[in-house]
Design a protein around this motif. Sequence first.
Motif, PDB file in Angstrom:
ATOM      1  N   GLY A 206       0.791  -1.217   0.000  1.00 39.81           N
ATOM      2  CA  GLY A 206       0.000   0.000   0.000  1.00 39.81           C
ATOM      3  C   GLY A 206       0.827   1.273   0.000  1.00 39.81           C
ATOM      4  N   GLN A 207       2.129   1.160   0.299  1.00 38.43           N
ATOM      5  CA  GLN A 207       3.012   2.318   0.259  1.00 38.43           C
ATOM      6  C   GLN A 207       3.700   2.380  -1.094  1.00 38.43           C
ATOM      7  N   SER A 208       3.906   3.589  -1.604  1.00 39.47           N
ATOM      8  CA  SER A 208       4.444   3.742  -2.949  1.00 39.47           C
ATOM      9  C   SER A 208       5.962   3.870  -2.986  1.00 39.47           C
ATOM     10  N   THR A 209       6.592   4.178  -1.870  1.00 39.27           N
ATOM     11  CA  THR A 209       8.043   4.340  -1.855  1.00 39.27           C
ATOM     12  C   THR A 209       8.763   3.008  -2.049  1.00 39.27           C
ATOM     13  N   THR A 210       9.980   3.074  -2.549  1.00 41.60           N
ATOM     14  CA  THR A 210      10.832   1.883  -2.623  1.00 41.60           C
ATOM     15  C   THR A 210      12.043   2.018  -1.710  1.00 41.60           C
ATOM     16  N   ALA A 211      12.064   3.051  -0.874  1.00 42.11           N
ATOM     17  CA  ALA A 211      13.225   3.325  -0.029  1.00 42.11           C
ATOM     18  C   ALA A 211      13.181   2.505   1.253  1.00 42.11           C
ATOM     19  N   CYS A 212      14.353   2.018   1.671  1.00 39.73           N
ATOM     20  CA  CYS A 212      14.546   1.355   2.954  1.00 39.73           C
ATOM     21  C   CYS A 212      15.592   2.143   3.732  1.00 39.73           C
ATOM     22  N   ASN A 213      16.063   1.630   4.851  1.00 43.83           N
ATOM     23  CA  ASN A 213      17.037   2.349   5.675  1.00 43.83           C
ATOM     24  C   ASN A 213      18.391   2.465   4.988  1.00 43.83           C
ATOM     25  N   ASN A 214      19.129   3.502   5.364  1.00 46.91           N
ATOM     26  CA  ASN A 214      20.554   3.652   5.037  1.00 46.91           C
ATOM     27  C   ASN A 214      20.834   3.646   3.539  1.00 46.91           C
ATOM     28  N   GLY A 215      19.911   4.211   2.761  1.00 45.62           N
ATOM     29  CA  GLY A 215      20.129   4.308   1.328  1.00 45.62           C
ATOM     30  C   GLY A 215      19.829   3.047   0.545  1.00 45.62           C
ATOM     31  N   TRP A 216      19.331   2.009   1.209  1.00 42.72           N
ATOM     32  CA  TRP A 216      18.954   0.774   0.524  1.00 42.72           C
ATOM     33  C   TRP A 216      17.570   0.948  -0.128  1.00 42.72           C
ATOM     34  N   THR A 217      17.300   0.128  -1.116  1.00 44.62           N
ATOM     35  CA  THR A 217      16.010   0.129  -1.786  1.00 44.62           C
ATOM     36  C   THR A 217      15.450  -1.291  -1.836  1.00 44.62           C
ATOM     37  N   LEU A 218      14.213  -1.394  -2.282  1.00 37.87           N
ATOM     38  CA  LEU A 218      13.610  -2.722  -2.459  1.00 37.87           C
ATOM     39  C   LEU A 218      14.417  -3.564  -3.443  1.00 37.87           C
TER      40      LEU A 218
END
Length: 320
Positions: A206-218
């Motif tokens: 349901g969330q549109s972002t692909t960002a995770c912690n510390n500059g990581w992404t999905l």
Amino acid sequence: MPTTHALRALTAATALTLAATPTAAHARPDYPGHTTSHYITATGTPRDTAYADDAGCAAAATGQNGLRILFLGTQEHPDRLRHPGTTAHTTTPRIPAGDTIDIAAAYAAGFTRCNDSGTTAHLALGVNNKDDGGITGRRAGRQWARIVDAAADRADTADVTVTGAVDAEPSWSSPAWARAWVDAYTATTDRRLYAANSAGGCPTPGQSTTACNNGWTLDDIHHLATGAAPTVHALPQIYRTDGIQARQWAHVSAWGLRHRDQPLRAAGALSQHTACTQRGGCARTHNTPRDAWTQLRDALDDHPTAPTPRLPYASDMRWP
């Protein structure tokens, strides 16, 4: 004719293949029971192999087939290991990384000696992705693959299949370091790698972002847990009692299917209930193995675009 060693290797490879075979779409797998995995605080003394032998014997005595992980900590330059849960500034003992081979052989010997019921184990030798050890991700991944290969050759028993593991968490390194590690590992050996990773800070459905912690992404999370190679299988950390980690990993799976045509290659769930009981300090992160596994199954099942994997393993961490 094939040698005894070759036949054992073929049997182990067949068992691994069968473990990875998914069930039919929409089937809901049943809880498989759990194994015990260990944080290893090795000291470079005979105590290390004695402990591993005892742990292997205890594992066989449960009669529970499946995956067990031995987490040995952080790799340091040039070929050392330091204890799990420590930083570069701690003064805990360091051991030669090659000592892992003896530890694995002792675990396999104890398991085989006490195995009266035909139990089998996948013994995954693991390190984390902390990048404070003065070693590059590429060198560390290649080094670990070679240690796992050597350990598999030493632990010559049909009862135990030796594989690799990694505990990759966004807060512990750059995504580039972690990617270099897993790419080097999978380029060096075809032995399975269990990714007992976290998805810290990643979105939920349901969330549109692909960002995770510390500059990581999905994309990074998916690559480290499935995308890097067919030999990578996810055993994600499902510690939180509120289920958010299971939902994060379900979102990783859905993202992988949508963008890489590859849902999460999930083997099961990792919990830390016993470790929390031993040391405390686990507010809302003390799921039982059954709860962790069930949360992951249900979260993955909520995404009808991909069949729920069979999830053959549940394992619970403990300190020595």
